[in-house]
Design a protein around this motif. Structure first.
Motif, short mmCIF file in Angstrom:
data_model
loop_
_atom_site.label_atom_id
_atom_site.label_comp_id
_atom_site.label_asym_id
_atom_site.label_seq_id
_atom_site.Cartn_x
_atom_site.Cartn_y
_atom_site.Cartn_z
N LEU A 179 1.89 14.33 -7.41
CA LEU A 179 1.55 15.57 -6.71
C LEU A 179 2.80 16.19 -6.07
N VAL A 180 3.89 16.20 -6.83
CA VAL A 180 5.18 16.64 -6.28
C VAL A 180 5.11 18.09 -5.78
N LYS A 181 4.53 18.98 -6.59
CA LYS A 181 4.46 20.39 -6.21
C LYS A 181 3.59 20.58 -4.97
N LEU A 182 2.42 19.97 -4.96
CA LEU A 182 1.50 20.09 -3.81
C LEU A 182 2.15 19.55 -2.55
N MET A 183 2.78 18.37 -2.65
CA MET A 183 3.37 17.75 -1.46
C MET A 183 4.50 18.61 -0.89
N LYS A 184 5.26 19.27 -1.77
CA LYS A 184 6.36 20.10 -1.29
C LYS A 184 5.85 21.40 -0.68
N GLU A 185 4.93 22.07 -1.36
CA GLU A 185 4.46 23.37 -0.88
C GLU A 185 3.56 23.24 0.35
N SER A 186 2.76 22.18 0.43
CA SER A 186 1.81 22.04 1.54
C SER A 186 2.40 21.33 2.75
N GLY B 154 9.49 15.60 0.28
CA GLY B 154 10.35 15.41 -0.89
C GLY B 154 11.09 14.10 -0.76
N GLN B 155 12.24 14.03 -1.42
CA GLN B 155 13.03 12.80 -1.40
C GLN B 155 13.51 12.44 0.00
N ASP B 156 13.84 13.47 0.79
CA ASP B 156 14.42 13.23 2.11
C ASP B 156 13.39 13.31 3.24
N LYS B 157 12.16 13.71 2.94
CA LYS B 157 11.13 13.84 3.97
C LYS B 157 9.86 13.13 3.53
N LYS B 158 9.29 12.35 4.43
CA LYS B 158 8.09 11.59 4.14
C LYS B 158 7.01 11.90 5.18
N LEU B 159 5.78 11.53 4.83
CA LEU B 159 4.68 11.60 5.78
C LEU B 159 4.41 10.21 6.34
N ASN B 160 3.88 10.18 7.56
CA ASN B 160 3.46 8.91 8.15
C ASN B 160 2.01 8.63 7.79
N VAL B 161 1.68 7.34 7.69
CA VAL B 161 0.32 6.96 7.33
C VAL B 161 -0.40 6.39 8.54
N PHE B 162 -1.74 6.54 8.53
CA PHE B 162 -2.58 5.97 9.57
C PHE B 162 -3.83 5.42 8.89
N HIS B 163 -4.02 4.11 8.97
CA HIS B 163 -5.14 3.46 8.30
C HIS B 163 -6.39 3.52 9.17
N GLN B 164 -7.48 4.00 8.61
CA GLN B 164 -8.74 4.05 9.34
C GLN B 164 -9.52 2.75 9.14
N LEU C 270 0.83 -1.21 0.00
CA LEU C 270 0.00 0.00 0.00
C LEU C 270 0.86 1.26 0.00
N ILE C 271 1.93 1.26 0.78
CA ILE C 271 2.83 2.42 0.81
C ILE C 271 3.48 2.62 -0.55
N SER C 272 3.90 1.51 -1.17
CA SER C 272 4.49 1.59 -2.52
C SER C 272 3.47 2.12 -3.52
N PHE C 273 2.22 1.67 -3.38
CA PHE C 273 1.14 2.14 -4.27
C PHE C 273 0.94 3.65 -4.13
N LEU C 274 0.93 4.13 -2.89
CA LEU C 274 0.76 5.57 -2.65
C LEU C 274 1.91 6.37 -3.25
N GLU C 275 3.12 5.86 -3.14
CA GLU C 275 4.28 6.55 -3.72
C GLU C 275 4.12 6.70 -5.23
N GLN C 276 3.68 5.62 -5.87
CA GLN C 276 3.60 5.61 -7.33
C GLN C 276 2.38 6.38 -7.86
N GLU C 277 1.23 6.20 -7.19
CA GLU C 277 -0.02 6.71 -7.74
C GLU C 277 -0.46 8.05 -7.16
N VAL C 278 0.16 8.48 -6.06
CA VAL C 278 -0.26 9.74 -5.43
C VAL C 278 0.92 10.71 -5.31
N PHE C 279 1.91 10.36 -4.51
CA PHE C 279 3.00 11.29 -4.22
C PHE C 279 3.76 11.70 -5.48
N SER C 280 4.05 10.74 -6.36
CA SER C 280 4.85 11.04 -7.56
C SER C 280 4.09 11.95 -8.53
#
Length: 555
Positions: A182-189, A193-203, A170-180
């Motif tokens: 939305l690079v601009k959004l993820m960086k500005e909001s 980036g490459q050196d910083k990640k977000l933690n996930v929490f499954h509901q 699932l984490i690999s899926f998110l990297e490929q289908e979401v983060f990659s």
């Protein structure tokens, strides 16, 4: 004169030191000493028959694992990166024998029940889950499919719990289908980036109807205590298929606004038609690291004449008490054959379920109902910290588990046992009318404890055995609250606990199992008849409820 004074002072100091050593030596024999050895004999003897309830040993886990791997028709893998489309040996646990067989053995009326294990296999190749009973132990030679017998239906593969291997996918899926994408959004909001990640929490739950396997995944800053650092971004992933190529993003939530696709969010963000989150540095206010060192040690407890309880194998003796214990990977800690003054007062007392229901205006928390047994409670009982989780001088017990792993794993010091002064007398009375008198009894009790860290919550489970003959099942919740990003309308569902952070309203439900069936003596039967006149519904609820009512009336 100066020289004489100097030598006189030296001589005085030496004489003082020698005199103090002599006095200490004389009086040390009179002072009470703390003994690690028991000064008084136990009132009962350990019973080897308690082993009928004992958790599987490391060797037994390995024997079951090897036996299942040898069944070529099952085609099982034990690797954590096993794909959902393959067959995975998810769980091995003790299969408790039937109660009637155990009682016959404990009471010396029949032979020892056959020792067996439960093995749960996710058959991805066939699209279903199977539960097997494997035995006898040691050295198993048979396995029996008990799925239909226990559940009265086949269990489809998509009702399985999410394994560590699937979390990685699932984490690999998110990297490929979401983060990659939305690079601009993820960086500005979020400064991701490459050196910083977000933690996930499954509901949970993962859907709203039977057959669903759709998870709202919320994102948090990569801090300790991440559960109170939401960033305002959530993604709904459909992972019903056992083939990861069929997984898809069904919806996204960004700053309280919903989007049907990643592309839609990207297009509207780039065009400036959404209310943007602007990244802002945040301090790690959720850290458990003390901001200042304590001035001194806190009060400590000790056993002046040695411990008044004893632990041998899976059996515990304490004054008039005796009981067997275990730790189920699925439901957590449990005790069996609980006796007081030699009389069995309970066949089983065990943790069964911990549930929490949340309210929110944001997507994940709207649905969230954490049912902890669905991800297993006992599997999260980790090592206890001396002097914090339990007293320094407690007795600590190791456990072994095999759940969602490649081999049985030892969890050091995951159970603790200690006697504890409860801080108030069990009973007391002072009289000054006509004559003066005082009588009181110290309220010491034996505590049997595990702590399970399930996501954001740490549940402290206690079974407490009092000298009065009563037992208390107790749970204390600590850890972190579960939070969501503060958006319009959020404050109807909680309280703001930090900038842009809502502590969501929620309710906890805890379930214990208390099995008192074998206590239905003639006296108790008569008492229950009286209770039924006042509580007619008891007759419809079966033996366990009837006996609890009976005991209440009898007491």
């Amino acid at each position: 004169m100066n020289s004489l004074l100097k030598w006189a002072l030296i001589l005085f100091v030496l004489i003082s030191i020698i005199l103090n050593i002599v006095l200490i030596s004389i009086h040390s024999g009179r002072a009470p000493k703390c003994s690690s050895q028991r000064l008084h004999p136990l009132q009962e003897k350990h019973d080897e028959r308690s082993r009928v309830f004992a958790d599987l040993s490391r060797d037994e886990y390995l024997q079951v694992q090897q036996y299942m791997l040898m069944q070529k028709d099952l085609d099982i893998s034990t690797l954590q990166n096993t794909k959902p489309s393959q067959n995975f040996l998810f769980l091995i646990d003790l299969s408790l024998p039937k109660k009637a067989d155990v009682l016959g053995y404990l009471d010396g009326k029949s032979s020892k029940p056959v020792r067996e294990a439960t093995a749960v296999v996710f058959h991805g190749t066939k699209g279903h889950i199977k539960e097997y009973v494997v035995g006898p132990l040691p050295n198993p030679v048979y396995h029996r499919d008990v799925t239909m017998e226990k559940y009265k239906k086949e269990l489809p593969i998509n009702v399985r719990t999410v394994t560590i291997g699937e979390y990685v996918l699932l984490i690999s899926f998110l990297e490929q289908e979401v983060f990659s994408k939305l690079v601009k959004l993820m960086k500005e909001s979020f400064d991701v980036g490459q050196d910083k990640k977000l933690n996930v929490f499954h509901q949970m739950p993962r859907g709203v109807k039977s057959g669903d396997r759709k998870t709202w995944i919320s994102f948090f800053r990569d801090f300790s205590g991440r559960y109170i650092h939401p960033v305002g971004f959530e993604v709904l992933v459909n992972h019903e298929s056992i083939n990861t190529s069929d997984w898809r993003v069904e919806r996204l939530l960004y700053n309280g606004q919903y989007f049907n696709t990643v592309e839609e969010l990207k297009q509207k963000y780039d065009s400036g038609s959404v209310k943007k989150i602007v990244f802002k540095e945040s301090r790690n206010y959720g850290s458990l690291k003390p901001q200042r060192k304590p001035l001194q040690l806190s009060p400590q407890q000790f056993y002046a004449e040695g411990k008044r309880f004893s632990v041998k194998n899976n059996h515990i003796l304490y004054l008039d008490w005796s009981f067997a214990f275990g730790l189920s990977s699925l439901t957590g800690m449990r005790v069996f054959d609980v006796r007081f003054k030699g009389e069995r007062i309970a066949y089983e007392l065990s943790v069964q379920e911990a549930m929490s229901v949340y309210g929110s205006v944001t997507a994940g928390m709207i649905l969230t109902k954490f049912l902890d047994s669905s991800i297993s409670i006992g599997r999260f009982a980790y090592e206890l910290t001396r002097g914090v989780d339990c007293p320094y001088d407690a007795t600590y017990i190791d456990t072994y588990r095999y759940i969602d792993m490649e081999a049985p794993t030892r969890y050091r010091n995951s159970i603790c046992v200690f006697e504890h002064n409860m801080g108030q007398p069990l009973r007391r009375h002072f009289a000054d009318f006509f004559h003066n008198s005082y009588g009181g009894m110290v309220n010491s009790a034996l505590v049997f404890r595990t702590i399970t860290a399930i996501g954001n919550y740490d549940y402290m489970w206690d079974f407490i055995f009092y000298q009065s003959g009563s037992v208390e099942a107790k749970v204390h919740a600590t850890g972190y609250i579960s939070s969501s990003y503060l958006v319009n309308g959020s404050l109807r569902f909680g309280h703001q606990v930090a900038e842009n952070v809502l502590g969501n309203i929620h309710t906890h439900f805890i379930n214990f199992k208390v099995d008192l069936d074998d206590l239905l003596t003639s006296t108790c039967q008569h008492a229950f008849v009286q209770v039924k006149k006042r509580m007619s519904f008891c007759a419809l609820r079966g033996c366990a409820v009837s006996n609890i009512a009976c005991l209440s009336a009898d007491v």
